[in-house]
Write a protein that holds these residues in place. Structure first.
Motif, PDB file in Angstrom:
ATOM      1  N   ALA A  83       0.799  -1.237   0.000  1.00 45.35           N
ATOM      2  CA  ALA A  83       0.000   0.000   0.000  1.00 45.35           C
ATOM      3  C   ALA A  83       0.831   1.286   0.000  1.00 45.35           C
ATOM      4  N   THR A  84       2.138   1.174   0.215  1.00 42.33           N
ATOM      5  CA  THR A  84       2.954   2.385   0.283  1.00 42.33           C
ATOM      6  C   THR A  84       3.894   2.516  -0.923  1.00 42.33           C
ATOM      7  N   ILE A  85       3.824   1.519  -1.802  1.00 44.01           N
ATOM      8  CA  ILE A  85       4.830   1.440  -2.866  1.00 44.01           C
ATOM      9  C   ILE A  85       4.674   2.567  -3.903  1.00 44.01           C
ATOM     10  N   ALA A  86       3.434   2.897  -4.241  1.00 41.82           N
ATOM     11  CA  ALA A  86       3.242   3.961  -5.249  1.00 41.82           C
ATOM     12  C   ALA A  86       3.873   5.264  -4.757  1.00 41.82           C
ATOM     13  N   ASP A  87       3.724   5.557  -3.463  1.00 42.24           N
ATOM     14  CA  ASP A  87       4.345   6.788  -2.926  1.00 42.24           C
ATOM     15  C   ASP A  87       5.871   6.700  -3.015  1.00 42.24           C
ATOM     16  N   ALA A  88       6.401   5.521  -2.679  1.00 41.76           N
ATOM     17  CA  ALA A  88       7.866   5.365  -2.715  1.00 41.76           C
ATOM     18  C   ALA A  88       8.400   5.592  -4.113  1.00 41.76           C
ATOM     19  N   GLU A  89       7.623   5.171  -5.110  1.00 38.52           N
ATOM     20  CA  GLU A  89       8.101   5.272  -6.492  1.00 38.52           C
ATOM     21  C   GLU A  89       8.148   6.722  -6.991  1.00 38.52           C
ATOM     22  N   THR A  90       7.693   7.658  -6.184  1.00 34.11           N
ATOM     23  CA  THR A  90       7.905   9.060  -6.559  1.00 34.11           C
ATOM     24  C   THR A  90       9.374   9.444  -6.338  1.00 34.11           C
TER      25      THR A  90
END
Ligand code: BJ8
Length: 425
Positions: free
Chosen positions: A100-107
């Motif tokens: 659930a946190t991966i999309a944010d990390a990919e920024t």
């Protein structure tokens, strides 16, 4: 509840997003764990701990911080937690097992690196891990390329102390490693605002030795008796996962109480699996909560997992620190170095002791097969799988290799492959 919400907000947690995350996690735990049959009574404590995972334990850690005791978050088992506990502080694993946190990390991070790193980084960006928010600093290490470079970026958002872990174990590497442990101790002293005495560090070491002993006991009760498996692999994995969060003394006591119950179950022939259920070992990369995908697939397909040769598992608890000959601080630093350098992470070259250990573990447990599990883009464990599977094949040991990330999409495919593997052994 209001008081706890205030604490979360004081430490910078995004309270609403955190609440959503927690309710998803608890729902998933409920569905995957509580539905199991014949669970030991001792699991009640761990069920309770799950319900308080970002509640009471977070309050306890912040109480320690208010007393100027160090609170250290980590993603790796090379952290010399004996020193932190000796300073009266807390050492805990940080959230890093959720998609659930991966999309944010990919920024900030590339897409094609391991999900553990991205998940953990994303938790910091989202401010949805109360452990990360409760830590004075995050312990980083130079084990793999992706982690090593991520620390530089994570350090923009949270203090990170990086320990230089060598990739070989020659005399000169071990000397440097010991110096790194001394430097880590000095960093803890800075956070605590006082010098640590040898007695305090010995006390911390004894506490962690006892914890590891309790985990070794659980490991042997769940996996060494070919006729009775007194606890599911999923429950045992969860207990190991909670070992990275709970207060070590309370945890040791609860694991030992559970082990007393498991001993009785073995005497009474009370197994949680039917007779002749295939007994599997899992090898490979860490399995951080709430990543229960593999265990759910195996145990939902008629197999039993009896051990994890993983950092959340055997690699973490297999060795204790030898205190017998410790008289000076230097002796203790040397023993710590020796204990930690026995960790057989795939970041080392060569890493042959790991292969010898796996073969011995397999024989000791009279297992029926192994699953070599790696997180996607974990190059060290992925590449090392070649030599490990070659040795397994030579020994006639059935092995299934699974590479996966945290997304739920491949759960069905993993289950199909596991079912076919179980049929073949
Ligand atoms: S001792 S395994 S915990 S480094 S982060 S290496 S999965 S690409 S976690 Fe690890 Fe310490 Fe070694 Fe254990 Fe691979 Fe991902 Fe790197 Fe990882």
């Amino acid at each position: 509840v209001a008081e706890h919400k205030k604490l979360l907000s004081d430490i910078g947690v995004d309270v609403d997003r955190h609440a959503q995350m927690m309710s998803m996690g608890l729902e998933s735990y409920e569905a995957q764990f509580k539905s199991q049959n014949n669970r030991p009574k001792g699991m009640e404590y761990f069920d309770w701990f799950m319900s308080e995972i970002q509640g009471q334990r977070i309050a306890e850690i912040n109480k320690l911080r208010a007393e100027k005791k160090p609170a250290v978050g980590t993603f790796c088992i090379f952290v010399p937690e004996e020193i932190i506990v000796g300073a009266g502080g807390a050492c805990f694993g940080l959230c890093g097992g959720s998609p659930a946190t991966i999309a944010d990390a990919e920024t900030e991070l590339p897409r094609n690196i391991c999900p553990l790193i991205k998940s953990a980084h994303g938790f910091k960006l989202q401010k949805t891990c109360a452990y990360t928010q409760s830590s004075d600093f995050i312990y980083g290490e130079t084990t793999c390329e992706a982690k090593k470079k991520t620390w530089e970026i994570l350090n923009k958002h949270h203090p990170v102390h990086v320990m230089n872990i060598p990739h070989m174990k020659r005399e000169k590497d071990l000397k440097m490693w010991q110096e790194e442990i001394v430097e880590f101790k000095e960093h803890i002293e800075e956070v605590a605002g006082k010098k640590l005495s040898l007695d305090e560090m010995i006390e911390g070491t004894k506490i962690i030795n006892e914890k590891r002993k309790a985990m070794q006991r659980l490991d042997s009760l769940r996996g060494m008796n070919p006729d009775v498996i007194p606890i599911s692999g999923k429950d045992a994995l969860f207990i190991n996962q909670m070992g990275f969060l709970d207060d070590p003394r309370r945890y040791t006591q609860k694991v030992n109480e559970l082990c007393d119950e498991l001993e009785k179950r073995i005497d009474e022939n009370n197994s949680v699996f039917e007779k002749d259920t295939p007994r599997l070992m899992v090898l490979g990369t860490p399995i951080a909560p709430p990543n229960w995908k593999l265990h759910t697939a195996v145990e939902g397909s008629g197999g039993a997992i009896i051990n994890e040769e993983s950092c959340i598992g055997h690699r973490y608890y297999k060795d204790n620190v030898d205190l017998d000959s410790v008289e000076t601080e230097e002796d203790l630093m040397k023993q710590l170095m020796q204990r930690y350098s026995a960790v057989d992470c795939a970041c080392f070259t060569p890493n042959t002791p790991r292969i010898d250990k796996i073969l011995k573990m397999y024989e000791d447990r009279k297992a029926d097969g192994v699953i070599y599990y790696t997180l996607s883009f974990c190059h060290t464990y992925n590449v090392e799988s070649h030599l490990v599977t070659e040795a397994l094949e030579a020994a006639g040991i059935p092995c299934l290799v699974i590479e996966s990330d945290y997304s739920p999409e491949d759960a069905g495919q993993i289950k199909t492959r596991v079912e076919a593997f179980l049929e073949s052994i």
